[in-house]
Design an enzyme around this catalytic site. Structure first.
Site, PDB file in Angstrom:
ATOM      1  N   ASN A   1     -29.366  23.525  27.176  1.00 60.79           N
ATOM      2  CA  ASN A   1     -29.727  22.203  27.710  1.00 60.79           C
ATOM      3  C   ASN A   1     -30.745  22.445  28.820  1.00 60.79           C
ATOM      4  O   ASN A   1     -30.379  22.858  29.915  1.00 60.79           O
ATOM      5  CB  ASN A   1     -28.461  21.521  28.244  1.00 60.79           C
ATOM      6  CG  ASN A   1     -28.768  20.234  28.988  1.00 60.79           C
ATOM      7  OD1 ASN A   1     -29.887  19.712  28.921  1.00 60.79           O
ATOM      8  ND2 ASN A   1     -27.775  19.709  29.683  1.00 60.79           N
TER       9      ASN A   1
ATOM     10  N   LYS B   1     -32.438  20.371  30.436  1.00 64.03           N
ATOM     11  CA  LYS B   1     -32.456  19.302  31.448  1.00 64.03           C
ATOM     12  C   LYS B   1     -33.902  18.884  31.756  1.00 64.03           C
ATOM     13  O   LYS B   1     -34.748  18.950  30.873  1.00 64.03           O
ATOM     14  CB  LYS B   1     -31.679  19.744  32.694  1.00 64.03           C
ATOM     15  CG  LYS B   1     -30.263  20.233  32.346  1.00 64.03           C
ATOM     16  CD  LYS B   1     -29.364  20.382  33.533  1.00 64.03           C
ATOM     17  CE  LYS B   1     -27.989  20.857  33.058  1.00 64.03           C
ATOM     18  NZ  LYS B   1     -27.015  20.932  34.139  1.00 64.03           N
TER      19      LYS B   1
ATOM     20  N   HIS C   1     -23.619  13.493  28.754  1.00 62.09           N
ATOM     21  CA  HIS C   1     -23.635  14.577  29.742  1.00 62.09           C
ATOM     22  C   HIS C   1     -23.205  14.037  31.109  1.00 62.09           C
ATOM     23  O   HIS C   1     -23.502  12.891  31.446  1.00 62.09           O
ATOM     24  CB  HIS C   1     -25.039  15.203  29.829  1.00 62.09           C
ATOM     25  CG  HIS C   1     -25.041  16.456  30.635  1.00 62.09           C
ATOM     26  ND1 HIS C   1     -25.133  16.443  32.012  1.00 62.09           N
ATOM     27  CD2 HIS C   1     -24.915  17.754  30.280  1.00 62.09           C
ATOM     28  CE1 HIS C   1     -25.080  17.690  32.453  1.00 62.09           C
ATOM     29  NE2 HIS C   1     -24.944  18.507  31.426  1.00 62.09           N
TER      30      HIS C   1
ATOM     31  N   GLU D   1     -24.330  14.393  33.949  1.00 62.08           N
ATOM     32  CA  GLU D   1     -25.417  13.870  34.797  1.00 62.08           C
ATOM     33  C   GLU D   1     -25.802  12.461  34.359  1.00 62.08           C
ATOM     34  O   GLU D   1     -26.184  11.622  35.190  1.00 62.08           O
ATOM     35  CB  GLU D   1     -26.598  14.852  34.766  1.00 62.08           C
ATOM     36  CG  GLU D   1     -26.279  16.101  35.600  1.00 62.08           C
ATOM     37  CD  GLU D   1     -26.866  17.397  35.069  1.00 62.08           C
ATOM     38  OE1 GLU D   1     -27.815  17.353  34.281  1.00 62.08           O
ATOM     39  OE2 GLU D   1     -26.352  18.468  35.459  1.00 62.08           O
TER      40      GLU D   1
ATOM     41  N   GLU E   1     -17.257  20.222  29.869  1.00 62.97           N
ATOM     42  CA  GLU E   1     -18.027  20.668  31.029  1.00 62.97           C
ATOM     43  C   GLU E   1     -17.385  20.145  32.307  1.00 62.97           C
ATOM     44  O   GLU E   1     -17.634  19.003  32.707  1.00 62.97           O
ATOM     45  CB  GLU E   1     -19.465  20.163  30.929  1.00 62.97           C
ATOM     46  CG  GLU E   1     -20.186  20.648  29.697  1.00 62.97           C
ATOM     47  CD  GLU E   1     -21.704  20.646  29.899  1.00 62.97           C
ATOM     48  OE1 GLU E   1     -22.303  21.712  29.730  1.00 62.97           O
ATOM     49  OE2 GLU E   1     -22.260  19.592  30.254  1.00 62.97           O
TER      50      GLU E   1
ATOM     51  N   GLY F   1     -23.997  23.971  37.237  1.00 64.04           N
ATOM     52  CA  GLY F   1     -25.103  24.299  38.139  1.00 64.04           C
ATOM     53  C   GLY F   1     -24.647  24.806  39.495  1.00 64.04           C
ATOM     54  O   GLY F   1     -25.428  24.938  40.423  1.00 64.04           O
TER      55      GLY F   1
ATOM     56  N   SER G   1     -22.105  26.828  34.321  1.00 62.59           N
ATOM     57  CA  SER G   1     -22.395  28.160  34.852  1.00 62.59           C
ATOM     58  C   SER G   1     -22.004  29.289  33.897  1.00 62.59           C
ATOM     59  O   SER G   1     -21.528  30.345  34.313  1.00 62.59           O
ATOM     60  CB  SER G   1     -21.739  28.363  36.223  1.00 62.59           C
ATOM     61  OG  SER G   1     -22.234  27.403  37.150  1.00 62.59           O
TER      62      SER G   1
END
Ligand code: PGA
Length: 251
Positions: free
Chosen positions: A10, A12, A96, A98, A168, A174, A214
């Site tokens: 991904n 991003k 996702h 985010e 996730e 991240g 991560s």
């Protein structure tokens, strides 16, 4: 039950078109002939066509990071399933964290997008996962349960079998903090239990559940060795072909 692993990058909101094409070429060079693992890269929309060209002839598949559920019309800024399909996209990341955190994604919009993607023969990667507050507050199971049931509401077992789920934990994305392999596996087993209730054991056993947060070459092998971890959704480490390759084929 053996499920073929699936590793997806991904990217991003990273890469200009030149950077995306170069990274995709590098990825194709290092893992383009891998066939025992499904491999995909998910660049920003504007770079999809350049990446499609760069991975042509390799086993690397193309994925998008989001999609809109409507077929066409006055939805400024949005991209439809048919548009993605027409340029060779195979997978689409949906829900996702985010998107949930910053752009108003809900379990209901995840469900609409997943249905639209399936109707267009795109393969959804449906993301779920709890925040640190939810985990610490003992709400983890309830949050994941609602995300899985909400995301898959009204979807048939045959369609669910085409989906990938990505677990996730938001606190691991991240941040450099990875869920331990035991924590990840425990969550995956819980997700598979919900999928079993929804779709029956046979279907639930075929649905691949990726871990994301991560994941790196040095922790991939252990995570991927767990019974219910069927792959990875990779952010930061997908931006360097050698790191990505180290997750696709961990040593
Ligand atoms: P990360 O991101 O690997 O950089 O933690 C994973 C993701 O958000 O998909």
């Amino acid at each position: 039950m053996s499920r073929k692993k699936i590793i997806a990058g991904n990217w991003k909101m990273n890469t200009t078109v030149e950077e995306a094409a170069a990274l995709a070429k590098d990825v194709a060079a290092v893992v383009g002939s891998v066939s025992d693992v499904d491999v995909a890269v998910c660049p920003p929309y504007v770079n999809l066509m350049a990446v499609a060209e760069a991975i042509k002839g390799s086993n690397v598949k193309l994925g998008a990071q989001d999609v809109h559920w409507e077929a066409k019309g006055a939805f400024t800024g949005k991209v439809s399933c048919a548009m993605l399909k027409s340029i060779g996209v195979t997978y689409v990341i949906i829900g996702h964290s985010e998107q949930r955190q910053y752009f108003g994604e809900t379990n209901e919009t995840v469900n609409k997008k997943t249905k639209a993607a399936l109707a267009a023969s795109l393969l959804p990667i449906v993301c779920v996962g709890e925040t640190l507050d939810e985990r610490n507050g003992g709400k983890m199971d309830a949050v994941i349960d609602a995300q899985v049931r909400g995301g898959f509401e009204g979807i048939s077992a045959a369609d669910a079998a085409k989906c990938v789920v990505a677990y996730e934990p938001v606190w691991a994305i991240g941040t450099g903090v990875t869920a331990t392999s035991a924590q990840a596996n425990e969550a995956h087993i819980f997700i598979r239990k919900i999928l079993t209730e929804l779709f029956g054991k046979e279907t639930a056993d075929t649905i691949r559940i990726q871990y994301g947060g991560s994941m790196k070459p040095d922790n991939a092998k252990e995570l991927l060795s767990m019974s219910d971890v069927d792959g990875g959704l990779i952010g930061g480490a997908a931006l360097k072909a050698s790191d990505f390759a180290g997750i696709v084929q961990p040593k």
